[in-house]
Scaffold this active site. Structure first.
Site, short mmCIF file in Angstrom:
data_model
loop_
_atom_site.label_atom_id
_atom_site.label_comp_id
_atom_site.label_asym_id
_atom_site.label_seq_id
_atom_site.Cartn_x
_atom_site.Cartn_y
_atom_site.Cartn_z
N LYS A 223 1.08 96.11 19.00
CA LYS A 223 1.50 94.72 18.77
C LYS A 223 1.40 93.86 20.03
O LYS A 223 1.44 92.64 19.94
CB LYS A 223 2.92 94.67 18.21
CG LYS A 223 4.02 95.07 19.17
CD LYS A 223 5.39 94.99 18.52
CE LYS A 223 6.50 95.46 19.45
NZ LYS A 223 6.64 94.65 20.65
N ASP A 224 1.28 94.50 21.20
CA ASP A 224 1.16 93.76 22.45
C ASP A 224 -0.27 93.34 22.75
O ASP A 224 -0.50 92.59 23.71
CB ASP A 224 1.67 94.60 23.63
CG ASP A 224 3.18 94.77 23.63
OD1 ASP A 224 3.87 93.94 23.01
OD2 ASP A 224 3.67 95.75 24.23
N ARG B 167 17.81 94.99 27.64
CA ARG B 167 18.33 94.10 26.59
C ARG B 167 19.68 94.60 26.07
O ARG B 167 20.59 93.80 25.82
CB ARG B 167 17.32 94.02 25.44
CG ARG B 167 16.01 93.37 25.83
CD ARG B 167 15.14 93.10 24.63
NE ARG B 167 13.74 92.95 24.99
CZ ARG B 167 12.81 92.41 24.22
NH1 ARG B 167 13.14 91.97 23.01
NH2 ARG B 167 11.57 92.31 24.62
N ARG C 293 14.62 88.85 27.15
CA ARG C 293 13.46 89.58 27.64
C ARG C 293 13.90 90.85 28.33
O ARG C 293 15.05 91.06 28.61
CB ARG C 293 12.67 88.70 28.62
CG ARG C 293 11.96 87.50 28.01
CD ARG C 293 10.69 87.87 27.28
NE ARG C 293 9.89 88.84 28.00
CZ ARG C 293 9.17 88.60 29.08
NH1 ARG C 293 9.12 87.38 29.58
NH2 ARG C 293 8.48 89.57 29.67
N CYS D 236 1.14 85.38 21.54
CA CYS D 236 2.59 85.51 21.58
C CYS D 236 3.32 84.19 21.38
O CYS D 236 4.51 84.17 21.11
CB CYS D 236 3.03 86.16 22.90
SG CYS D 236 2.50 85.25 24.37
N ARG E 264 8.04 84.70 16.20
CA ARG E 264 8.01 85.04 14.77
C ARG E 264 9.42 85.30 14.27
O ARG E 264 9.83 84.76 13.23
CB ARG E 264 7.11 86.27 14.56
CG ARG E 264 7.07 86.80 13.12
CD ARG E 264 6.36 88.15 13.08
NE ARG E 264 7.00 89.12 13.95
CZ ARG E 264 7.99 89.92 13.57
NH1 ARG E 264 8.44 89.89 12.33
NH2 ARG E 264 8.53 90.76 14.43
N ARG E 265 10.18 86.14 14.98
CA ARG E 265 11.55 86.43 14.55
C ARG E 265 12.42 85.18 14.58
O ARG E 265 13.24 84.96 13.68
CB ARG E 265 12.16 87.52 15.44
CG ARG E 265 11.51 88.89 15.26
CD ARG E 265 12.23 89.96 16.06
NE ARG E 265 11.51 91.24 15.99
CZ ARG E 265 11.01 91.89 17.01
NH1 ARG E 265 11.16 91.40 18.25
NH2 ARG E 265 10.37 93.03 16.86
#
Length: 300
Positions: free
Chosen positions: A78-79, A147, A141, A236, A123-124
């Site tokens: 996904k990165d 986190r 981040r 992104c 997106r979230r």
């Protein structure tokens, strides 16, 4: 055969690299892991969408691929940027974990209450604004452990994260909610690990790695997803989503785009057997049915 494996140095990235390492060594190769920090690891006080560079987690690793310091680079799929430079290729995708998003917290959280959630994903953020507009969102981040520390210091009540990373780091006991896949549609590649090479890599190493690490079913799904992402030119800073599954020989693809506020969304489903053509067709249809206008507004 000795294979040098390039990776970021976060615990999750090292898990991914060691997973590939174990596969290669089980097949008879000797390996060495080369860890490094990337731009995305160093700049933690700015949202990914604001850094303004494609490949924030990959550029430095790609330099080492080109100059031969490493043979392969291991990434979370996904990165990966929507379009790779001509010199590079993704040759393997591992079997996929559950690709959805989860909510992580130290206590049960009521999603109908005005809680604070940490996330750095556009997106979230858009999906939260659409489905849970009363929830406060804060930029979060850093690696998973960082986190969680920020959450426990009181910066938020919970974290929105990919299930795969939470599971691989063995924090399953902190999962308090799984977001349905039809509500928080995953980003392209979420849940699978990919292997990147420079195209000038020795063919024997390339073939060995592909035969050892690639899951053919996941590869087929990711071909569709990444063809979609490339046509959408998503990154992104663009809340594009896309998820493919296999039903026999047929691929079911659901993908689309939402605006940053979650108030406008174009989401469509398609079926096909050719993954690249399917992904390209899906992107064309999404763009023609309102997606292009949303993309234009976001970039403006």
């Amino acid at each position: 055969m000795k294979i040098r494996i390039g990776t970021r140095v976060s615990l999750l990235a090292m898990w991914q690299a060691n997973y590939i390492k174990s596969r290669l060594e089980a097949a008879g190769a000797e390996t060495e892991i080369v860890g490094m920090e990337t731009k995305g690891d160093k700049v933690l006080d700015v949202a990914l969408s604001k850094i303004g560079s494609k490949g924030v987690f990959t550029e430095e690793l790609e330099e080492k691929l080109l100059n031969g310091e490493i043979h392969i680079a291991v990434h979370s799929a996904k990165d990966m940027q929507s379009s790779l430079a001509e010199d590079f290729e993704l040759i393997a995708f591992t079997e996929r974990e559950y690709p959805g998003d989860v909510l992580v917290a130290d206590r049960a959280l009521d999603l109908s209450a005005p809680i604070t959630i940490g996330t750095s994903s556009v997106r979230r953020i858009a999906f939260f604004k659409k489905h849970y507009p009363h929830i406060k969102l804060v930029n979060m981040r850093g690696n998973l452990q960082t986190r969680i520390q920020k959450m426990r210091s009181g910066q938020c009540d919970g974290l929105a994260l990919a299930y795969a990373g939470v599971h691989r780091m063995e924090y399953d006991e902190l999962i308090v909610h799984k977001f349905p896949l039809d509500q928080f549609i995953p980003p392209v590649g979420q849940g699978t690990v990919t292997v990147e090479i420079a195209k000038n890599l020795d063919e024997n190493i390339k073939t060995f790695v592909k035969n050892t690490c690639n899951d053919k079913k996941t590869y087929k799904c990711l071909q569709a997803e990444r063809a979609f992402l490339k046509e959408m030119n998503g990154g992104c800073s663009i809340p594009v989503f896309g998820h493919a599954t296999l039903e026999g020989e047929e691929i079911l693809f659901k993908g689309g785009i939402t605006n940053l506020e979650g108030t406008e969304e174009v989401s469509m489903e398609f079926r096909g057997t050719d993954p690249i053509l399917l992904g390209q067709h899906a992107a064309e249809q999404v763009l023609q049915n309102g997606g292009a206008e949303i993309l234009k507004q976001i970039r403006a």
